[in-house]
Write a protein that holds these residues in place. Structure first.
Motif, PDB file in Angstrom:
ATOM      1  N   THR A   1       0.823  -1.202   0.000  1.00 23.64           N
ATOM      2  CA  THR A   1       0.000   0.000   0.000  1.00 23.64           C
ATOM      3  C   THR A   1       0.863   1.260   0.000  1.00 23.64           C
ATOM      4  N   LYS A   2       0.539   2.212  -0.861  1.00 24.00           N
ATOM      5  CA  LYS A   2       1.233   3.498  -0.912  1.00 24.00           C
ATOM      6  C   LYS A   2       0.796   4.359   0.269  1.00 24.00           C
ATOM      7  N   PRO A   3       1.710   5.176   0.812  1.00 20.66           N
ATOM      8  CA  PRO A   3       3.140   5.229   0.506  1.00 20.66           C
ATOM      9  C   PRO A   3       3.879   4.077   1.194  1.00 20.66           C
ATOM     10  N   PHE A   4       4.961   3.630   0.592  1.00 16.19           N
ATOM     11  CA  PHE A   4       5.731   2.525   1.144  1.00 16.19           C
ATOM     12  C   PHE A   4       7.206   2.910   1.144  1.00 16.19           C
ATOM     13  N   SER A   5       7.982   2.256   1.980  1.00 17.40           N
ATOM     14  CA  SER A   5       9.420   2.516   2.009  1.00 17.40           C
ATOM     15  C   SER A   5      10.096   1.674   0.938  1.00 17.40           C
ATOM     16  N   MET A   6      11.143   2.202   0.341  1.00 19.45           N
ATOM     17  CA  MET A   6      11.858   1.477  -0.700  1.00 19.45           C
ATOM     18  C   MET A   6      12.492   0.206  -0.146  1.00 19.45           C
ATOM     19  N   SER A   7      12.969   0.260   1.099  1.00 20.75           N
ATOM     20  CA  SER A   7      13.600  -0.921   1.693  1.00 20.75           C
ATOM     21  C   SER A   7      12.585  -2.051   1.848  1.00 20.75           C
ATOM     22  N   GLU A   8      11.335  -1.712   2.227  1.00 22.51           N
ATOM     23  CA  GLU A   8      10.312  -2.755   2.357  1.00 22.51           C
ATOM     24  C   GLU A   8       9.974  -3.331   0.989  1.00 22.51           C
ATOM     25  N   LEU A   9       9.855  -2.470  -0.030  1.00 24.33           N
ATOM     26  CA  LEU A   9       9.552  -2.953  -1.376  1.00 24.33           C
ATOM     27  C   LEU A   9      10.627  -3.914  -1.857  1.00 24.33           C
ATOM     28  N   VAL A  10      11.896  -3.533  -1.710  1.00 25.92           N
ATOM     29  CA  VAL A  10      12.990  -4.384  -2.174  1.00 25.92           C
ATOM     30  C   VAL A  10      12.988  -5.713  -1.418  1.00 25.92           C
ATOM     31  N   ALA A  11      12.742  -5.659  -0.116  1.00 21.83           N
ATOM     32  CA  ALA A  11      12.694  -6.888   0.678  1.00 21.83           C
ATOM     33  C   ALA A  11      11.567  -7.793   0.194  1.00 21.83           C
ATOM     34  N   ARG A  12      10.401  -7.201  -0.091  1.00 24.27           N
ATOM     35  CA  ARG A  12       9.267  -8.000  -0.599  1.00 24.27           C
ATOM     36  C   ARG A  12       9.605  -8.610  -1.956  1.00 24.27           C
ATOM     37  N   MET A  13      10.226  -7.812  -2.835  1.00 22.28           N
ATOM     38  CA  MET A  13      10.587  -8.316  -4.161  1.00 22.28           C
ATOM     39  C   MET A  13      11.550  -9.492  -4.055  1.00 22.28           C
ATOM     40  N   ARG A  14      12.562  -9.356  -3.219  1.00 24.94           N
ATOM     41  CA  ARG A  14      13.546 -10.428  -3.088  1.00 24.94           C
ATOM     42  C   ARG A  14      12.940 -11.673  -2.462  1.00 24.94           C
ATOM     43  N   ALA A  15      12.006 -11.484  -1.531  1.00 30.40           N
ATOM     44  CA  ALA A  15      11.341 -12.636  -0.926  1.00 30.40           C
ATOM     45  C   ALA A  15      10.515 -13.392  -1.972  1.00 30.40           C
ATOM     46  N   VAL A  16       9.786 -12.634  -2.812  1.00 27.49           N
ATOM     47  CA  VAL A  16       8.992 -13.271  -3.861  1.00 27.49           C
ATOM     48  C   VAL A  16       9.894 -13.970  -4.875  1.00 27.49           C
ATOM     49  N   LEU A  17      10.997 -13.329  -5.246  1.00 31.51           N
ATOM     50  CA  LEU A  17      11.921 -13.932  -6.208  1.00 31.51           C
ATOM     51  C   LEU A  17      12.581 -15.186  -5.645  1.00 31.51           C
ATOM     52  N   ARG A  18      12.924 -15.172  -4.362  1.00 29.36           N
ATOM     53  CA  ARG A  18      13.519 -16.371  -3.765  1.00 29.36           C
ATOM     54  C   ARG A  18      12.549 -17.544  -3.827  1.00 29.36           C
ATOM     55  N   ARG A  19      11.279 -17.244  -3.698  1.00 34.65           N
ATOM     56  CA  ARG A  19      10.263 -18.289  -3.711  1.00 34.65           C
ATOM     57  C   ARG A  19       9.938 -18.758  -5.124  1.00 34.65           C
ATOM     58  N   THR A  20       9.922 -17.845  -6.082  1.00 34.26           N
ATOM     59  CA  THR A  20       9.459 -18.173  -7.428  1.00 34.26           C
ATOM     60  C   THR A  20      10.557 -18.254  -8.474  1.00 34.26           C
ATOM     61  N   ARG A  21      11.665 -17.536  -8.265  1.00 32.57           N
ATOM     62  CA  ARG A  21      12.771 -17.509  -9.210  1.00 32.57           C
ATOM     63  C   ARG A  21      14.091 -17.646  -8.443  1.00 32.57           C
ATOM     64  N   PRO A  22      14.342 -18.783  -7.795  1.00 31.60           N
ATOM     65  CA  PRO A  22      15.554 -18.909  -6.972  1.00 31.60           C
ATOM     66  C   PRO A  22      16.842 -18.690  -7.754  1.00 31.60           C
ATOM     67  N   GLY A  23      16.840 -19.031  -9.051  1.00 36.47           N
ATOM     68  CA  GLY A  23      18.046 -18.827  -9.845  1.00 36.47           C
ATOM     69  C   GLY A  23      18.368 -17.375 -10.083  1.00 36.47           C
ATOM     70  N   VAL A  24      17.362 -16.503  -9.967  1.00 31.22           N
ATOM     71  CA  VAL A  24      17.552 -15.067 -10.164  1.00 31.22           C
ATOM     72  C   VAL A  24      17.945 -14.392  -8.856  1.00 31.22           C
ATOM     73  N   ALA A  25      17.286 -14.789  -7.760  1.00 27.11           N
ATOM     74  CA  ALA A  25      17.466 -14.099  -6.486  1.00 27.11           C
ATOM     75  C   ALA A  25      18.765 -14.443  -5.790  1.00 27.11           C
ATOM     76  N   SER A  26      19.258 -15.652  -5.973  1.00 26.90           N
ATOM     77  CA  SER A  26      20.456 -16.083  -5.270  1.00 26.90           C
ATOM     78  C   SER A  26      21.713 -15.461  -5.880  1.00 26.90           C
ATOM     79  N   ASP A  27      22.753 -15.309  -5.055  1.00 22.30           N
ATOM     80  CA  ASP A  27      24.040 -14.828  -5.571  1.00 22.30           C
ATOM     81  C   ASP A  27      24.770 -15.919  -6.335  1.00 22.30           C
TER      82      ASP A  27
END
Length: 234
Positions: free
Chosen positions: A103-129
């Motif tokens: 929900t807007k307004p949101f902090s950029m750090s929370e958005l990035v954390a949410r994005m990485r969490a979703v990517l780890r779950r759905t695209r592990p090859g992209v999110a991992s180092d």
């Protein structure tokens, strides 16, 4: 590098997301309405979509519904961005197929954390180092590649090219798509350049007795072969 499509019609917010997500290592592309977003996804599917609820012409909810209805895009993770904070709106967005809701307004750090969490779950090859495919390991943090126990020495362009292919094993990337992802959309490079760097990548990856994992698809592009077997004869 994960490719994110930001669908946002508020120009100041779109530019803020472009700047901050770029700093976090994402490859960002922008669309300011739903029609453009659908075309972009069709041309080169992103790894994740940030989708504004309130868009001109076609709503974000409808875009989400259409992406989920198509076989080629149904698995792309989607995070909805909206000023709507009511519980029923959040439920509607999630029921439509969104993976998360912010929900807007949101902090950029929370958005990035949410994005990485979703990517780890759905695209592990992209999110991992560290990405792996068969006996090939690519470490994004140290920029090192190994095949089995052997170090593979790649130039920066070949490293990015392998990284893109390893994010989606089996997917055929056209030369145009590889140009956008490896060299960037704002850089003019001849299509033939892709073939040259694929040749260099193959030369570095393959030794006698090792099967070439990079598959050429005639008139289409290149992919990592999902049926690849380490040590198989070429």
């Amino acid at each position: 590098m994960a490719k994110v499509l930001v669908v946002e019609d508020e120009a100041p917010l779109a530019e803020l997301l472009n700047y901050n997500l770029g700093k976090e290592g994402f490859d960002v592309i922008l669309a300011d309405d739903g029609d453009d977003a659908l075309v972009m996804v069709e041309e080169d599917a992103p790894d994740i979509v940030l989708l504004d609820w309130m868009l001109p012409n076609v709503s974000g909810v409808e875009i989400c519904r259409q992406l989920r209805a198509r076989n080629q895009t149904r698995d792309i993770p989607i995070i909805m961005l909206t000023a709507r904070g009511e519980e029923e709106d959040r439920i509607r967005g999630l029921q439509t197929g969104a993976d998360d809701y912010l929900t807007k307004p949101f902090s950029m750090s929370e958005l990035v954390a949410r994005m990485r969490a979703v990517l780890r779950r759905t695209r592990p090859g992209v999110a991992s180092d560290v990405a792996t495919f068969a006996d090939i390991t690519l470490d994004r943090e140290t920029c090192r590649v190994k095949r089995g126990k052997r170090d593979v020495h790649l130039g920066p362009t070949e490293f990015r090219l392998l990284d893109v292919l390893m994010q989606r094993p089996g997917r055929v990337f056209s030369r145009e798509q590889l140009l956008d992802r490896v060299w960037g959309q704002d850089v003019y490079v001849e299509i033939r350049t892709v073939d040259v760097h694929v040749g260099r990548l193959r030369k570095a990856l393959n030794r006698r007795g090792e099967k070439d994992p990079v598959r050429t698809v005639r008139s289409a592009g290149y992919a990592l072969d999902e049926t690849y077997e380490p040590g198989a004869r070429a």
